[in-house]
Enzyme design. Structure first.
Site, short mmCIF file in Angstrom:
data_model
loop_
_atom_site.label_atom_id
_atom_site.label_comp_id
_atom_site.label_asym_id
_atom_site.label_seq_id
_atom_site.Cartn_x
_atom_site.Cartn_y
_atom_site.Cartn_z
N ARG A 60 -9.67 -5.04 1.05
CA ARG A 60 -10.16 -5.17 -0.33
C ARG A 60 -9.70 -6.48 -0.96
O ARG A 60 -10.44 -7.11 -1.73
CB ARG A 60 -9.66 -3.98 -1.15
CG ARG A 60 -10.20 -3.94 -2.58
CD ARG A 60 -9.82 -2.63 -3.25
NE ARG A 60 -10.36 -2.56 -4.60
CZ ARG A 60 -9.61 -2.37 -5.70
NH1 ARG A 60 -8.29 -2.25 -5.59
NH2 ARG A 60 -10.17 -2.30 -6.89
N HIS A 64 -12.18 -9.11 -2.71
CA HIS A 64 -12.06 -9.52 -4.11
C HIS A 64 -11.80 -11.02 -4.24
O HIS A 64 -12.13 -11.62 -5.27
CB HIS A 64 -10.95 -8.73 -4.80
CG HIS A 64 -11.39 -7.37 -5.25
ND1 HIS A 64 -11.14 -6.88 -6.51
CD2 HIS A 64 -12.08 -6.40 -4.60
CE1 HIS A 64 -11.65 -5.67 -6.63
NE2 HIS A 64 -12.22 -5.35 -5.48
N VAL A 68 -15.14 -14.13 -5.90
CA VAL A 68 -14.83 -14.94 -7.09
C VAL A 68 -14.52 -16.36 -6.63
O VAL A 68 -13.50 -16.61 -5.99
CB VAL A 68 -13.64 -14.36 -7.85
CG1 VAL A 68 -13.34 -15.20 -9.10
CG2 VAL A 68 -13.89 -12.90 -8.24
N GLY A 70 -15.68 -17.89 -4.22
CA GLY A 70 -15.71 -18.03 -2.77
C GLY A 70 -14.36 -17.70 -2.15
O GLY A 70 -13.40 -17.38 -2.85
N ASP A 72 -11.34 -18.61 -1.23
CA ASP A 72 -10.46 -19.76 -1.47
C ASP A 72 -9.04 -19.38 -1.87
O ASP A 72 -8.27 -20.23 -2.31
CB ASP A 72 -11.07 -20.66 -2.55
CG ASP A 72 -11.22 -19.93 -3.89
OD1 ASP A 72 -10.87 -18.73 -3.97
OD2 ASP A 72 -11.68 -20.56 -4.86
N SER A 74 -8.05 -17.89 -4.41
CA SER A 74 -7.80 -18.00 -5.85
C SER A 74 -7.19 -16.72 -6.41
O SER A 74 -6.44 -16.77 -7.39
CB SER A 74 -9.10 -18.34 -6.60
OG SER A 74 -10.09 -17.34 -6.39
N PRO A 161 -17.91 -5.96 -8.25
CA PRO A 161 -18.66 -4.73 -8.52
C PRO A 161 -17.82 -3.71 -9.31
O PRO A 161 -16.63 -3.53 -9.02
CB PRO A 161 -19.00 -4.19 -7.13
CG PRO A 161 -18.84 -5.35 -6.20
CD PRO A 161 -17.76 -6.20 -6.79
N ASP A 236 -11.83 9.31 1.17
CA ASP A 236 -12.29 10.16 2.28
C ASP A 236 -11.26 11.25 2.50
O ASP A 236 -10.13 10.99 2.93
CB ASP A 236 -12.46 9.32 3.55
CG ASP A 236 -12.81 10.14 4.78
OD1 ASP A 236 -13.14 11.33 4.63
OD2 ASP A 236 -12.77 9.58 5.89
N THR A 239 -10.61 12.04 6.99
CA THR A 239 -9.78 11.16 7.83
C THR A 239 -9.38 9.93 7.02
O THR A 239 -9.84 8.82 7.29
CB THR A 239 -10.55 10.74 9.10
OG1 THR A 239 -11.80 10.14 8.71
CG2 THR A 239 -10.81 11.91 10.01
N ASP A 244 -13.46 5.08 10.29
CA ASP A 244 -14.54 5.78 10.98
C ASP A 244 -15.75 5.87 10.05
O ASP A 244 -15.78 5.24 9.00
CB ASP A 244 -14.09 7.17 11.45
CG ASP A 244 -13.52 8.02 10.32
OD1 ASP A 244 -13.99 7.86 9.16
OD2 ASP A 244 -12.62 8.84 10.56
#
Length: 316
Positions: A60, A64, A68, A70, A72, A74, A161, A236, A239, A244
């Site tokens: 993640r 993230h 933002v 690209g 890089d 940041s 998002p 989830d 699992t 998966d």
């Protein structure tokens, strides 16, 4: 005329050479720091061994970052008088994790190759290694990114998002980054490893629409109508510690925890992709790896742009 033609030819050669140098390559550090990926892998493996949940956090974190400005690094910059840190943007604040893991990997790489490997590349390699560690796909990471000297809290607030987003909003947001609806669904599959805070799914579990009643009841135990804002629940239930395709099976049973998860299977254009991944885990793994490579190519800084930070949280 001949002199002008020769000058033009030389310029074209220079341009082509610069363009080639600017391309990312999986062999970028083969000569300058051949043990870089091994050092990163060791640091990432140690972190996930201590806390399995860190795998999802590192995937993640890369996502993230790339959405933002690209890919890089940041997102790693701390607040200063001249930098508005992305860490405190709404989608990141008290939510995104793993900064210290990347900093540890950077310190290990600096010991063997000081000033060579960027934090942006470490983020990309860490995401791949995190996936592989918990049974997900691996892929050849293209390298050669450089680190930004700026950050944008405003872009983090607008481009990442939201957990309340509609399907159309999600598809549009990913398309703006050069990613297809299939890429978006594949990348969302990494939620099989993640956890969410109560405030992000409270409205969904207390609404009778499009949610399995038993699933909602189970989630209410850790997420009351009031209080418990930061209480965690796995995305989830089946699992939560393995990479998966159960995430997609859950969506088909109306057991998506976040609104932005369940909209992927709710009578819309991505239903068929969710169904395909629920039945074909190999296809999901392959598409996830391809989407991660594409995401890692979002507007990287290359050549002489940006810098190679000595520590990831501050510009040199």
């Amino acid at each position: 005329m001949a002199a002008k033609a020769a000058a033009s030819f030389i310029f074209m050669l220079f341009f082509l050479s610069t363009a080639c140098q600017a391309k990312l390559s999986s062999s970028f550090y083969d000569k300058s720091c051949p043990n870089a990926e091994s050092a990163i892998r060791t640091a990432i493996s140690a972190a996930i061994a201590r806390e399995r949940r860190m795998a999802a956090s590192l995937i993640r974190l890369h996502f993230h970052d790339c959405f933002v400005q690209g890919c890089d690094a940041s997102i790693l910059l701390d607040e200063t008088s001249s930098i508005q840190s992305e860490k405190t943007a709404g989608p990141n604040n008290n939510s995104v994790r793993g900064y210290e893991v990347i900093e540890k990997a950077k310190s290990e790489v600096e010991k063997i190759c000081p000033g060579v490997v960027s934090c942006a590349d470490i983020l990309a390699v860490a995401a791949r290694d995190a996936s592989a560690y918990v049974g997900g796909p691996s892929w050849a990471v293209k390298l050669g990114r450089r680190d930004s000297t700026t950050a944008s809290r405003d872009l983090a607030n607008t481009d990442l998002p939201a957990f309340t987003a509609s399907l159309d909003t999600l598809i549009s947001g990913f398309q703006k980054k050069g990613l297809t609806a299939r890429d978006m669904v594949a990348l969302s599959g990494s939620h099989t490893l993640g956890q969410a805070q109560c405030f992000t799914f409270r409205d969904r579990i207390y609404s009778p629409r499009n949610i399995d009643a038993g699933f909602a009841s189970t989630r209410k135990r850790r997420c009351p109508l009031t209080g418990g804002q930061a209480n965690l629940a796995p995305l989830d239930l089946v699992t939560p510690n393995s990479f998966d395709n159960n995430y997609f099976k859950n969506l088909m049973r109306n057991k998506g925890l976040l609104h932005s998860d369940q909209v992927l299977f709710n009578g819309g254009s991505t239903d068929s992709i969710v169904t395909e991944y629920s039945r074909n885990p190999a296809k999901f793994s392959s598409d996830f790896a391809s989407a991660m490579i594409k995401m890692g190519n979002i507007h990287p800084l290359t050549g002489s742009a940006g810098q190679i930070r000595r520590i990831c949280s501050a510009v040199n």
